[in-house]
Design a protein around this motif. Structure first.
Motif, PDB file in Angstrom:
ATOM      1  N   ARG A   1       0.828  -1.213   0.000  1.00 52.20           N
ATOM      2  CA  ARG A   1       0.000   0.000   0.000  1.00 52.20           C
ATOM      3  C   ARG A   1       0.859   1.258   0.000  1.00 52.20           C
ATOM      4  O   ARG A   1       0.559   2.230  -0.703  1.00 52.20           O
ATOM      5  CB  ARG A   1      -0.928   0.008   1.218  1.00 52.20           C
ATOM      6  N   MET A   2       1.912   1.256   0.786  1.00 50.07           N
ATOM      7  CA  MET A   2       2.799   2.424   0.829  1.00 50.07           C
ATOM      8  C   MET A   2       3.487   2.647  -0.527  1.00 50.07           C
ATOM      9  O   MET A   2       3.644   3.790  -0.960  1.00 50.07           O
ATOM     10  CB  MET A   2       3.850   2.263   1.927  1.00 50.07           C
TER      11      MET A   2
ATOM     12  N   ILE B   1       0.957   4.262  -2.828  1.00 49.30           N
ATOM     13  CA  ILE B   1       0.725   5.670  -2.485  1.00 49.30           C
ATOM     14  C   ILE B   1       1.887   6.542  -2.950  1.00 49.30           C
ATOM     15  O   ILE B   1       1.698   7.607  -3.546  1.00 49.30           O
ATOM     16  CB  ILE B   1       0.484   5.818  -0.968  1.00 49.30           C
TER      17      ILE B   1
END
Length: 128
Positions: free
Chosen positions: A54-55, A58
């Protein structure tokens, strides 16, 4: 403002590199059966894969956004400075037409279409 966006862009690029290097490969699950899976408890029971994925997504979205903003800055700068860029196609075509016209004006016009006559035998020196 452009400098700030550029600094953020470079930092995001470094963050993506770091996040990708931290992630485990596909074959990393095989080590968990031999006791190597205990280090994944820092990120929870699902391991670090979900958090790091997820990071990475992003930060990658941030890189796309800053790339777009930098492209807009570059286009605006190129439009404001008309002499210091790539010339337009119309300018290149007009310069080529002017050069061709100047070259045609310099060439002497041939009056006759007959080929040049061969030198007469009396004009050729004879060896004794």
């Amino acid at each position: 403002m452009e400098t700030v966006v550029l600094i953020v862009h470079v930092l995001l690029a470094a963050a993506v590199i770091g996040l990708i290097l931290l992630q485990q490969g596909k074959g990393a699950e095989a080590g968990a059966s031999f006791g190597a899976g205990a280090s994944q408890t820092v990120f929870g029971s699902s391991g670090s894969g979900n958090f790091l994925s997820r990071m990475t997504a992003i930060v990658a979205a941030g890189i796309f956004a800053t790339s777009f903003i930098l492209a807009v800055y570059a286009k605006n700068k190129a439009d404001s400075v008309s002499d210091a860029g790539i010339p337009s196609a119309e300018l290149i075509e007009s310069q080529a037409a002017e050069a061709a016209a100047a070259q045609e004006a310099q060439l002497p016009a041939l009056e006759s279409s007959e080929p040049a006559a061969a030198p007469a035998e009396s004009d050729i020196p004879k060896a004794d």
